[in-house]
Design a protein around this motif. Structure first.
Motif, PDB file in Angstrom:
ATOM      1  N   ILE A 166       0.840  -1.202   0.000  1.00 17.03           N
ATOM      2  CA  ILE A 166       0.000   0.000   0.000  1.00 17.03           C
ATOM      3  C   ILE A 166       0.878   1.256   0.000  1.00 17.03           C
ATOM      4  O   ILE A 166       0.606   2.231  -0.726  1.00 17.03           O
ATOM      5  CB  ILE A 166      -0.944   0.000   1.217  1.00 17.03           C
ATOM      6  CG1 ILE A 166      -1.964  -1.136   1.113  1.00 17.03           C
ATOM      7  CG2 ILE A 166      -1.649   1.341   1.363  1.00 17.03           C
ATOM      8  CD1 ILE A 166      -2.870  -1.056  -0.077  1.00 17.03           C
ATOM      9  N   TRP A 169       2.253   1.753  -3.478  1.00 15.92           N
ATOM     10  CA  TRP A 169       1.247   2.226  -4.431  1.00 15.92           C
ATOM     11  C   TRP A 169       0.832   3.669  -4.146  1.00 15.92           C
ATOM     12  O   TRP A 169       0.559   4.428  -5.066  1.00 15.92           O
ATOM     13  CB  TRP A 169       0.038   1.272  -4.417  1.00 15.92           C
ATOM     14  CG  TRP A 169       0.325   0.002  -5.181  1.00 15.92           C
ATOM     15  CD1 TRP A 169       1.525  -0.380  -5.705  1.00 15.92           C
ATOM     16  CD2 TRP A 169      -0.592  -1.030  -5.522  1.00 15.92           C
ATOM     17  NE1 TRP A 169       1.407  -1.598  -6.337  1.00 15.92           N
ATOM     18  CE2 TRP A 169       0.120  -2.021  -6.241  1.00 15.92           C
ATOM     19  CE3 TRP A 169      -1.948  -1.241  -5.271  1.00 15.92           C
ATOM     20  CZ2 TRP A 169      -0.490  -3.175  -6.721  1.00 15.92           C
ATOM     21  CZ3 TRP A 169      -2.548  -2.401  -5.755  1.00 15.92           C
ATOM     22  CH2 TRP A 169      -1.828  -3.364  -6.473  1.00 15.92           C
ATOM     23  N   THR A 358      -8.201  -8.711  -9.944  1.00  9.92           N
ATOM     24  CA  THR A 358      -8.111  -7.267 -10.178  1.00  9.92           C
ATOM     25  C   THR A 358      -8.506  -6.934 -11.615  1.00  9.92           C
ATOM     26  O   THR A 358      -9.250  -5.973 -11.865  1.00  9.92           O
ATOM     27  CB  THR A 358      -6.676  -6.773  -9.897  1.00  9.92           C
ATOM     28  OG1 THR A 358      -6.364  -7.020  -8.531  1.00  9.92           O
ATOM     29  CG2 THR A 358      -6.547  -5.281 -10.177  1.00  9.92           C
ATOM     30  N   ILE A 502      -7.014  -3.954  -0.862  1.00  6.33           N
ATOM     31  CA  ILE A 502      -6.727  -3.165  -2.058  1.00  6.33           C
ATOM     32  C   ILE A 502      -7.972  -2.468  -2.593  1.00  6.33           C
ATOM     33  O   ILE A 502      -7.932  -1.278  -2.950  1.00  6.33           O
ATOM     34  CB  ILE A 502      -6.064  -4.067  -3.114  1.00  6.33           C
ATOM     35  CG1 ILE A 502      -4.626  -4.363  -2.672  1.00  6.33           C
ATOM     36  CG2 ILE A 502      -6.096  -3.438  -4.496  1.00  6.33           C
ATOM     37  CD1 ILE A 502      -3.911  -5.385  -3.495  1.00  6.33           C
TER      38      ILE A 502
END
Length: 539
Positions: A166, A169, A358, A502
């Protein structure tokens, strides 16, 4: 005259060479045609269809496997020929959910085929052990590690790696120059465009590294595919000696794992007698080096861990504590082989499945919005990483993951089993002892009688519509029976935590919504790339 050593040999005439060549061709033809004519398993008698080359030679399936689309090819054959397809001289693929319960059942006596010999490195592990007694012994030692109670002890390591992902990103979104190589183009509308597959690989490797070897590989923080590998010989017995390794080098572990999967899945389809010669072919030679390098990663990691005793609770600790019925623990080489098995299984399946889910959620934004609403209702706007306790009973999250495992089918191919003494009756047909059978997960996950006519559509809602009994007998992401995936509980927890974390924090779109997810299959079916546009849902 020609010279060989000190012996003078007469030259071969063109006619002599032609004769020898003709004889070699006839012998090779007889080697394949005679068994087809004798029909020892009654495949011709029962008129089981399949491509002509597949009925005569194992090389047809080897070529299909090497191309990287075995499951799609076999699926096409089932659509053409029906339930039974002959994909090798002694291998029948059966596209029938009911066959799962027979071929892979507990106590039916069926054994893994010689296909699995191509996956052995260091020594046989739980995955590639073919002997029933040895498998029972290994499973007894390993299975308790993956009980639901035990895997909960591993949650902190998973959440720690997720926290690092995280942060990276978030840095991608903020324009951090250190991560510039990962961005495909400048941010637009608050989105950063990048290949999420690479990061899912880093995440999965770091998680399993932390669990199996005591520390992560450091791929997330480095933003790179790199792991230490020990240069070693091929003698498994030497691994039992706590000797100083000759050399430790850095290698691209993800690439090595991919190369190893393609090599072994292709090599395993070839005749056993031909495999030593196949290793001399350049493509197979590269794959064989990947097998050795992958083993070297496990050797280096286990050596480093055992050199520094620790009281942390992880997979390696549990493997060290495990004992067989006689109270004996694993030796060093067996311990390393089992740790390697966990590295392969724990990294590949998690990264590929996370990436595929995803992709499908980005392609179907309505499903993504439904998931995010469920996550918001359960987690609120809390920026803390969710816990397993918070997400383990969210029905739409579970449906999202299951639908991803259905349509992507990371473990897609039919896993071959040898029919035991006495034979088996499968789907209305009798198969004698020695016949090799498999059930292709890719195909039964697209059985329209179970899943409906829209099997190529990603639709999590189908998991609330289908008959539970039909789903239980047809859904096969972790295989089935005594040789099924021992790490299923760990994999399920990882996917719940990864997808919940996510998608609660980020929103995804595809660069091209009409672009299909490109895949390539070795032993597992993997995405090749997955370019997405990501932005924060909240600022």
């Amino acid at each position: 005259m020609s010279l060989l050593g000190n012996q003078l040999l007469p030259p071969f005439s063109v006619n002599t060479l032609c004769i020898y060549g003709g004889l070699a061709f006839l012998l090779l033809a007889a080697w394949h045609v005679v068994p087809w004519l004798l029909d020892p398993y009654s495949y011709r008698k029962n008129r089981i269809p399949g491509p002509w080359p597949a009925q005569l030679s194992d090389f047809w399936l080897g070529r299909v496997a090497a191309k990287g689309h075995r499951s799609e090819t076999v699926h096409g054959l089932h659509q053409r020929y029906g339930k039974f397809v002959r994909i090798a001289p002694n291998h029948i693929s059966i596209a029938d959910p009911d066959a799962l319960q027979i071929i892979y059942a507990h106590g039916n006596g069926a054994l893994k085929s010689e296909f699995y010999d191509a996956f052995v490195s260091i020594r046989r592990g739980l995955f590639n052990t073919r002997d029933r007694a040895e498998h029972t012994r290994k499973r007894k030692i390993v299975s308790h590690i993956f009980s639901q109670k035990s895997v909960l002890e591993f949650e902190p390591y998973i959440r720690l790696a997720l926290g690092k992902l995280i942060n990276q990103w978030d840095s991608l979104l903020s324009g951090d120059e250190k991560l510039a190589s990962h961005r495909l183009k400048p941010n637009s509308d608050g989105r950063v465009w990048f290949d999420c597959l690479n990061w899912y690989n880093y995440l999965a490797f770091d998680i399993i590294g932390d669990l199996a070897f005591g520390e992560p590989f450091g791929m997330i923080e480095a933003g790179a595919d790199s792991a230490a590998v020990a240069v070693h010989d091929d003698n498994a017995a030497n691994i039992d000696v706590a000797e100083k390794r000759l050399e430790i080098i850095r290698v691209p572990a993800v690439k090595i794992l991919n190369d190893r999967g393609e090599y072994s899945a292709s090599m395993g389809t070839l005749p056993v007698w031909f495999r030593p010669y196949a290793k001399k072919i350049p493509w197979f030679a590269r794959g064989n080096r990947a097998v050795k390098n992958l083993a070297g990663i496990a050797i280096a990691a286990v050596d480093k861990r055992l050199a520094t005793p620790t009281d942390r609770v992880d997979l390696l600790t549990r493997l060290q504590q495990g004992k067989d019925d006689e109270g004996n623990p694993m030796g060093r080489s067996e311990l390393t082989a089992e740790a390697l098995t966990q590295l392969i299984a724990g990294s590949d399946t998690t990264s590929n499945s996370s990436c595929a889910i995803t992709y499908w959620l980005a392609r179907y934004p309505e499903a993504q919005r439904k998931l995010q609403k469920e996550l918001d209702d359960a987690l609120g706007e809390d920026e803390e990483l969710p816990t397993y306790e918070q997400v383990k009973r969210l029905p739409y999250l579970e449906a999202v993951i299951n639908e991803g495992l259905r349509i992507h089918s990371t473990s897609s191919m039919g896993l071959p089993r040898i029919v035991p003494e006495g034979g088996l009756e499968v789907s209305g047909m009798f198969f004698p002892a020695g016949a090799i059978l498999s059930v292709p997960s890719y195909t039964i996950h697209r059985d329209t009688s179970i899943w409906g006519t829209d099997t190529e559509v990603y639709r999590p809602e189908r998991w609330f519509e289908q008959d539970a009994e039909d789903i239980q007998k047809t859904f096969n992401p972790f295989s089935f029976g005594p040789r099924g995936c021992v790490g299923k509980n760990l994999a399920s927890m990882e996917l719940l935590l990864i997808i919940a974390t996510i998608f609660h924090r980020f929103d995804f779109v595809l660069m091209d919504p009409k672009h299909d997810l490109e895949t390539r299959e070795g032993f597992l079916r993997k995405p090749v790339t997955c370019f997405v546009g990501m932005k924060r849902r909240r600022t």
